[in-house]
Design an enzyme around this catalytic site. Structure first.
Site, short mmCIF file in Angstrom:
data_model
loop_
_atom_site.label_atom_id
_atom_site.label_comp_id
_atom_site.label_asym_id
_atom_site.label_seq_id
_atom_site.Cartn_x
_atom_site.Cartn_y
_atom_site.Cartn_z
N ASP A 119 -9.67 -4.17 -5.23
CA ASP A 119 -8.99 -3.03 -4.62
C ASP A 119 -9.21 -1.80 -5.49
O ASP A 119 -8.85 -1.81 -6.67
CB ASP A 119 -7.50 -3.35 -4.50
CG ASP A 119 -6.70 -2.26 -3.84
OD1 ASP A 119 -7.24 -1.17 -3.58
OD2 ASP A 119 -5.50 -2.50 -3.58
N SER B 23 0.84 -1.20 0.00
CA SER B 23 0.00 0.00 0.00
C SER B 23 0.88 1.26 0.00
O SER B 23 1.71 1.44 -0.89
CB SER B 23 -0.97 -0.06 1.19
OG SER B 23 -1.98 0.91 1.08
N HIS C 241 -8.15 -4.78 -0.85
CA HIS C 241 -6.96 -4.02 -0.50
C HIS C 241 -6.46 -4.46 0.88
O HIS C 241 -7.23 -4.60 1.82
CB HIS C 241 -7.26 -2.52 -0.45
CG HIS C 241 -6.05 -1.69 -0.18
ND1 HIS C 241 -5.15 -1.37 -1.17
CD2 HIS C 241 -5.58 -1.13 0.96
CE1 HIS C 241 -4.17 -0.65 -0.64
NE2 HIS C 241 -4.40 -0.49 0.65
#
Length: 316
Positions: free
Chosen positions: A253, A158, A283
């Site tokens: 995501d 991320s 995600h």
């Protein structure tokens, strides 16, 4: 015609359901979101390590905490500088320990997790500065750390994936340190809120469009980020001569397009690039990779690719 919203895998959907209703991060507030991530119990069966050590690197604002996960006693092991996720505003080496351990176990490499400073208390580019400084320090001290200087990778999930990409760009531009691979796990590389995946998955579980906006407001200090490629790697005009890349995205995501577009640009710039989109994955699905079959597979595949790259390091 609007594309259909991809379904979660059954076990991923069950995990989301088990977490219960989660109000948007903006409603919960940063303190509550931070407390939730830090208080979550760690899995009881995390991969065993030969050793786990805490130390620090000298940083621009004081010592940078490092946690070193050694899956073996190899005195010249490959190394991975790991930068955790959390939108640059939350997360620590503690809360992301399961992913750091999983990467170490799957790759056979020593993982050095970097506890960079968080926004908004530390304005940008403090997060990047800490990660770049720690990477250079590790590269300069490989002998004492039991690492092979020829086999150092950067990795992040991320927001940490964006940090890893930024560190790789800076290392190329400055000629130091030498990085053999970049691992970008559903990376937050961009600020393009008009990406089709964000529109399609605006109400996705685990990370919604409003969550992304809120995290950007916190991380950017309420101002539009300058076109600084080390902070937002999608702004880089030249992606040539970068380390080989392993890019992972999840079909469910909203920021999957950011990672996939960056991977395509790397490929087109002549960078050896492996891109895998995992169907049914939300995600953050690798933060607790053991919780889903797709997460376990992704960690195994990333680890296998890293083992191959470490066994056959190539100049680029």
């Amino acid at each position: 015609m609007t594309a259909p919203v991809p379904p979660l895998d059954p076990d991923a959907a069950a995990r989301v359901a088990a977490l219960g209703p989660l109000p948007p991060m903006r409603e919960r507030g940063l303190t509550a979101v931070r407390d939730a991530i830090e208080s979550a119990p760690l899995p009881a069966d995390m991969p065993a390590m030969a050793a786990v050590e805490d130390c620090s690197a000298p940083g621009p604002a004081g010592p940078i905490p490092l946690r070193i996960y050694r899956p073996s006693t190899d005195s010249a092991a490959p190394g991975i500088l790991y930068f955790h996720g959390g939108g640059l505003v939350m997360g620590t080496n503690h809360s992301f320990e399961p992913l750091a351990r999983a990467l170490a176990a799957a790759s056979g490499a020593t993982v050095v997790a970097v506890g960079y400073r968080l926004a908004p208390e530390c304005p940008p580019p403090g997060q990047f500065d800490d990660c770049a400084t720690a990477t250079a320090w590790v590269a300069d001290n490989t002998a004492g750390l039991g690492l092979d200087a020829r086999r150092l990778a950067v990795a992040g999930d991320s927001a940490g994936g964006s940090l890893a990409a930024g560190v790789a760009l800076a290392a190329r531009d400055h000629g130091h340190p030498s990085i053999c691979c970049q691992v970008l796990l559903y990376p937050g590389l961009d600020r393009d809120m008009a990406a089709p995946s964000i529109t399609l998955l605006a109400d996705a579980p685990m990370l919604s469009r409003d969550d992304i906006d809120y995290l950007h407001e916190l991380a950017d200090g309420g101002v539009t980020p300058a076109h600084d490629a080390y902070r937002v790697p999608a702004y880089a005009s030249d992606l040539g001569n970068l380390p080989p890349a392993i890019v992972v995205t999840g079909a469910c995501d909203p920021i999957r397009d950011w990672g996939e577009r960056y991977a395509a640009r790397l490929r087109d710039a002549g960078v050896q690039t492996t891109l895998t989109r995992y169907p049914g994955a939300y995600h953050g699905f690798l933060m607790r990779s053991e919780a889903t079959a797709r997460g376990r597979l992704a960690i195994a595949e990333v680890g296998a690719l890293l083992r191959a790259k470490f066994a056959h390091p190539l100049p680029f």
